[in-house]
Design a protein around this motif. Structure first.
Motif, mmCIF file in Angstrom:
data_model
loop_
_atom_site.group_PDB
_atom_site.id
_atom_site.type_symbol
_atom_site.label_atom_id
_atom_site.label_comp_id
_atom_site.label_asym_id
_atom_site.label_seq_id
_atom_site.Cartn_x
_atom_site.Cartn_y
_atom_site.Cartn_z
ATOM 1 N N SER A 269 0.805 -1.224 0.000
ATOM 2 C CA SER A 269 0.000 0.000 0.000
ATOM 3 C C SER A 269 0.837 1.273 0.000
ATOM 4 N N LYS A 270 2.078 1.215 0.471
ATOM 5 C CA LYS A 270 2.917 2.405 0.561
ATOM 6 C C LYS A 270 3.909 2.552 -0.593
ATOM 7 N N VAL A 271 3.882 1.627 -1.540
ATOM 8 C CA VAL A 271 4.851 1.639 -2.643
ATOM 9 C C VAL A 271 4.382 2.575 -3.740
ATOM 10 N N THR A 272 5.258 3.493 -4.138
ATOM 11 C CA THR A 272 4.934 4.427 -5.218
ATOM 12 C C THR A 272 5.909 4.339 -6.391
ATOM 13 N N LYS A 273 7.083 3.755 -6.177
ATOM 14 C CA LYS A 273 8.121 3.727 -7.219
ATOM 15 C C LYS A 273 7.937 2.593 -8.217
ATOM 16 N N PHE A 274 7.162 1.573 -7.861
ATOM 17 C CA PHE A 274 7.034 0.396 -8.719
ATOM 18 C C PHE A 274 5.574 0.053 -8.939
ATOM 19 N N LYS A 275 5.350 -0.651 -10.055
ATOM 20 C CA LYS A 275 4.003 -1.100 -10.382
ATOM 21 C C LYS A 275 4.081 -2.501 -10.979
ATOM 22 N N LYS A 276 2.944 -3.162 -11.042
ATOM 23 C CA LYS A 276 2.884 -4.497 -11.632
ATOM 24 C C LYS A 276 3.449 -4.468 -13.043
ATOM 25 N N GLY A 277 4.323 -5.427 -13.336
ATOM 26 C CA GLY A 277 4.919 -5.527 -14.662
ATOM 27 C C GLY A 277 6.307 -4.939 -14.783
ATOM 28 N N ASP A 278 6.761 -4.168 -13.793
ATOM 29 C CA ASP A 278 8.106 -3.594 -13.848
ATOM 30 C C ASP A 278 9.176 -4.685 -13.761
ATOM 31 N N ARG A 279 10.218 -4.534 -14.592
ATOM 32 C CA ARG A 279 11.391 -5.398 -14.486
ATOM 33 C C ARG A 279 12.298 -4.845 -13.380
ATOM 34 N N VAL A 280 12.669 -5.685 -12.433
ATOM 35 C CA VAL A 280 13.404 -5.196 -11.269
ATOM 36 C C VAL A 280 14.524 -6.158 -10.870
ATOM 37 N N PHE A 281 15.408 -5.629 -10.007
ATOM 38 C CA PHE A 281 16.409 -6.440 -9.324
ATOM 39 C C PHE A 281 16.400 -6.020 -7.859
ATOM 40 N N THR A 282 16.960 -6.846 -6.988
ATOM 41 C CA THR A 282 16.994 -6.508 -5.563
ATOM 42 C C THR A 282 18.412 -6.597 -5.013
ATOM 43 N N LEU A 283 18.620 -5.840 -3.944
ATOM 44 C CA LEU A 283 19.836 -5.951 -3.160
ATOM 45 C C LEU A 283 19.652 -6.983 -2.055
#
Length: 322
Positions: free
Chosen positions: A76-90
């Motif tokens: 609910s607090k996420v604004t930088k990403f949306k469904k379908g975004d290609r991402v990586f994590t630390l």
């Protein structure tokens, strides 16, 4: 439902078992749910799994920090990403060796379209470690000479690429010819076999007798004394990896050396954002090109853990493909 590696007791690599019919976690707050394409394998994964790390997860747990994939759902607090975004994590909250994982959005970055998901799984730990070592703590300056001691693994190769992009002269070591070839291929100016006789003299000669200005050390309990002797006056030695105790030579004082360890746990928010910006710049500029050494399937995760420790010489990042 999903499948993932689960560890029910700390021990050797065979404690990792594939479990199926696990519940897909739900994101909340600042979390993102990622459908994992690939996960990185790091030495710290082995330390945690064996029970030899300073901070251990509650059993049972799923290993894995850096993954790549596609955002499936956001909290609910996420604004930088949306469904379908290609991402990586630390890092991840629920472990990377599985078909889905939760990650904090502050530890997640968008994956450039020019990079594959396999490469995305090799960004998190290696390149953030390289940035913290070279830029934030190493204070690298254009024109300086950097020694990357153990340059053929995921972190080492990231350090070579980053140092070259910042205008440093790079000396990289490896223990096999295949490793030396990889280090050379990503831009090192000089490569040296650290299993060779009197290899430190070759490094000093490559620095015109003065020694490196900055040393990135992957195995300090073995190499720190050599690093201290090789280093130029007022050089910086940044310790990325250490598997035992060591001694500080009085030369540290006479040369006025700085010896500092780094970790990615508990990085201040402003430093983390600076690291993200550096990684984004690297992807945009095109020099950030992770090199994959070997890819395993999920069922072969125990073999991946065995190989990362017992290989004769690294040749890039080891990943697990879902």
């Amino acid at each position: 439902m999903m499948k993932a590696i689960r560890v029910t007791e700390f021990g050797e690599h065979d404690v990792m078992k594939v479990e199926t019919n696990l519940t897909v976690p739900k994101p909340s707050g600042n979390q993102v749910l990622i459908k994992v394409s690939a996960a990185g394998v790091n030495p710290v994964d082995i330390l945690i799994r064996s029970g030899n790390f300073f901070k251990l997860p509650v059993l049972p747990y799923t290993p894995g920090l850096d993954v790549s994939g596609v955002v499936e759902e956001v909290g609910s607090k996420v604004t930088k990403f949306k469904k379908g975004d290609r991402v990586f994590t630390l890092s991840t909250d629920t472990g990377g060796y599985g078909e889905y994982t939760l990650a904090n959005s502050s530890l997640t970055g968008k994956l450039d379209d020019n990079l594959t998901f396999d490469q995305g799984a090799a960004i998190g730990v290696p390149y953030f470690t390289a940035y913290r070592s070279i830029v934030q703590h190493g204070k690298a300056q254009k024109g300086e000479t950097i020694l990357v001691h153990g340059a053929s693994g995921g972190v080492g190769l990231a350090c070579v690429q980053m140092a070259k992009a910042r205008g440093l002269r790079v000396i990289g070591t490896a223990g096999t010819q295949a490793g030396l070839n990889v280090v050379s291929s990503v831009g090192a100016d000089v490569v040296v076999n650290h299993r060779g006789d009197n290899y430190t003299q070759s490094i000093i000669e490559a620095c015109d007798g003065s020694g490196p200005n900055l040393i990135i050390e992957m195995l300090a309990n073995v190499n720190l004394e050599k690093d201290i002797k090789m280093a130029a006056p007022r050089a910086r030695i940044v310790i990325v990896g250490c598997q035992g105790s060591g001694e500080i030579n009085p030369v540290v004082m006479t040369k006025e050396l700085t010896v500092q360890g780094i970790a990615l746990f508990g990085v201040p928010a402003e430093d983390l954002e600076d690291m993200h910006a550096g990684i984004r710049e690297g992807m945009s500029a095109g020099w950030l090109q992770p090199h994959i050494g070997h890819a395993y399937c999920l069922e072969d995760a125990p073999q991946a853990h065995n190989d990362i420790i017992n290989t004769k010489g690294a040749t890039g990042k080891i990943i697990i493909k879902m």
